[in-house]
Design an enzyme around this catalytic site. Structure first.
Site, mmCIF file in Angstrom:
data_model
loop_
_atom_site.group_PDB
_atom_site.id
_atom_site.type_symbol
_atom_site.label_atom_id
_atom_site.label_comp_id
_atom_site.label_asym_id
_atom_site.label_seq_id
_atom_site.Cartn_x
_atom_site.Cartn_y
_atom_site.Cartn_z
ATOM 1 N N ARG A 1 -13.792 27.765 21.889
ATOM 2 C CA ARG A 1 -13.576 26.705 22.787
ATOM 3 C C ARG A 1 -12.922 27.329 24.217
ATOM 4 N NH1 ARG A 1 -13.380 21.606 21.929
ATOM 5 N NH2 ARG A 1 -13.233 21.708 19.693
ATOM 6 N N GLY B 1 -24.638 8.943 30.301
ATOM 7 C CA GLY B 1 -24.170 9.224 31.820
ATOM 8 C C GLY B 1 -24.149 7.896 32.577
ATOM 9 N N SER B 2 -23.814 6.780 31.806
ATOM 10 C CA SER B 2 -23.911 5.509 32.570
ATOM 11 C C SER B 2 -22.804 5.115 33.378
ATOM 12 C CB SER B 2 -24.176 4.144 31.688
ATOM 13 O OG SER B 2 -23.004 4.100 30.861
ATOM 14 N N ASP C 1 -7.139 11.779 24.862
ATOM 15 C CA ASP C 1 -7.213 10.313 25.070
ATOM 16 C C ASP C 1 -5.669 9.910 25.117
ATOM 17 O OD1 ASP C 1 -9.809 10.225 24.995
ATOM 18 O OD2 ASP C 1 -9.941 9.902 22.784
ATOM 19 N N ASN D 1 -10.163 10.497 33.034
ATOM 20 C CA ASN D 1 -11.222 10.223 32.127
ATOM 21 C C ASN D 1 -11.300 8.905 31.822
ATOM 22 O OD1 ASN D 1 -12.533 10.800 29.550
ATOM 23 N ND2 ASN D 1 -10.808 10.284 28.493
ATOM 24 N N HIS E 1 -11.949 6.141 28.709
ATOM 25 C CA HIS E 1 -11.962 5.864 27.210
ATOM 26 C C HIS E 1 -12.049 4.440 26.852
ATOM 27 C CE1 HIS E 1 -11.035 6.988 23.149
ATOM 28 N NE2 HIS E 1 -10.482 6.124 23.118
ATOM 29 N N ARG F 1 -15.813 16.492 24.769
ATOM 30 C CA ARG F 1 -15.291 17.693 24.383
ATOM 31 C C ARG F 1 -13.826 17.642 24.166
ATOM 32 N NH1 ARG F 1 -17.655 21.920 21.967
ATOM 33 N NH2 ARG F 1 -16.218 23.253 23.302
ATOM 34 N N GLN G 1 -17.394 -3.364 31.622
ATOM 35 C CA GLN G 1 -16.099 -3.251 32.415
ATOM 36 C C GLN G 1 -15.711 -1.848 32.667
ATOM 37 O OE1 GLN G 1 -14.172 -5.805 33.347
ATOM 38 N NE2 GLN G 1 -15.885 -7.279 32.380
ATOM 39 N N GLU G 2 -16.369 -0.821 31.980
ATOM 40 C CA GLU G 2 -16.042 0.745 32.343
ATOM 41 C C GLU G 2 -16.606 0.813 33.721
ATOM 42 O OE1 GLU G 2 -16.937 3.465 29.403
ATOM 43 O OE2 GLU G 2 -16.510 1.879 27.818
HETATM 44 C C1 GAR Z 1 -18.310 5.575 27.426
HETATM 45 O O1 GAR Z 1 -18.075 4.539 26.794
HETATM 46 C C2 GAR Z 1 -16.962 6.116 27.436
HETATM 47 O O2 GAR Z 1 -15.766 5.489 27.667
HETATM 48 C C3 GAR Z 1 -16.805 7.154 26.248
HETATM 49 O O3 GAR Z 1 -18.240 7.510 26.060
HETATM 50 C C4 GAR Z 1 -18.993 6.820 26.753
HETATM 51 C C5 GAR Z 1 -20.096 7.325 27.511
HETATM 52 O O4 GAR Z 1 -20.979 6.586 28.088
HETATM 53 N N1 GAR Z 1 -15.664 8.152 26.200
HETATM 54 C C6 GAR Z 1 -15.104 8.405 25.420
HETATM 55 O O5 GAR Z 1 -14.944 8.032 24.140
HETATM 56 C C7 GAR Z 1 -13.920 9.510 25.702
HETATM 57 N N2 GAR Z 1 -13.050 9.918 24.577
HETATM 58 P P1 GAR Z 1 -21.957 7.114 29.302
HETATM 59 O O6 GAR Z 1 -22.305 8.530 28.878
HETATM 60 O O7 GAR Z 1 -22.983 5.970 29.302
HETATM 61 O O8 GAR Z 1 -21.078 7.100 30.453
#
Ligand code: GAR
Length: 217
Positions: free
Chosen positions: A62, A12-13, A142, A104, A106, A88, A170-171
């Protein structure tokens, strides 16, 4: 006030970065996880945010899970639903329900490397630039109209963990930025499914690229 529901599956960062950004005009109405033990839920609960755990394993298929998830989300009447490491695959019905208000992030420069293990695959492919993408969600995994990307250079000696850490940094910059645009009413999808920022196509900076000295170092 724009109401936001954030979906997480683990650490969850990215959710944390959005919460910490304290975006004016935004209210984080709830954090929902498909994994009851997701670390992200504890952070949200400690901040006094509503949390919901909806274990996907408790559902027959699902479609049943996604229907329950939509019901849980809709209880908070969100203007925006944010997938933040929500691991998911979503049904078309679910995605269509939140058309134009489902984002989203990615960990790759889409359309390169959709799916899992993006950093490993980027290293294996020998790309020189890698990064992260915020996009509106469409039924294809994605995929979907790109809002914002950040690139990082791949450095000699990088391993998966080092590269992942630089991309994650960067995210945490671009996701709160995209959410801020949405909350400010500056970001939307038009009828043709194109990303509009400030009412125009590409009328605001839509890419963040590192300084060239990082590439040269
Ligand atoms: C993040 O790097 C996000 O971009 C990726 O999962 C990680 C979750 O980290 N998402 C995907 O791969 C989606 N296809 P977080 O729980 O620390 O935010």
């Amino acid at each position: 006030m724009k109401s936001i529901v954030i979906l997480v599956s683990g650490r969850g960062s990215n959710m944390e970065a959005i919460v910490r950004a304290d975006i004016p005009g935004a209210r984080i109405a709830a954090v929902i996880s498909n994994r009851p033990d997701a670390a992200g839920l504890s952070f949200a609960a400690a901040r006094g945010i509503h949390t919901v755990a909806l274990d996907h394993k408790a559902f027959a298929d699902r479609a049943a899970f996604d229907a329950a998830l939509a019901e849980a989300i809709d209880a908070f009447e969100p203007d925006l639903v944010v997938l933040a490491g929500f691991m998911r695959v979503l049904t078309d019905d679910f995605v269509r329900r939140y058309d134009g208000r489902l984002l989203n992030i990615h960990p790759s420069l889409l359309p390169s490397f959709p799916g899992l293990h993006t950093h490993r695959r980027a290293l294996e492919a020998g790309v020189r630039l890698h990064g992260a993408t915020v996009h509106f969600v469409t039924p294809t995994l994605d995929c979907g109209p790109i809002v914002l990307q950040a690139a990082v250079s791949v450095r000699p000696g990088d391993d998966e963990a080092a590269l992942a850490a630089r991309v994650l940094e960067q995210e945490h910059r671009i996701y709160p930025q995209a959410v801020r645009w949405f909350v400010d009413g500056r970001l939307r999808l038009d009828a043709a499914g194109r990303v509009m920022v400030d009412g125009g196509e590409f009328s605001a900076p839509a890419a963040v690229v590192p300084a060239i000295d990082e590439v040269m170092s």
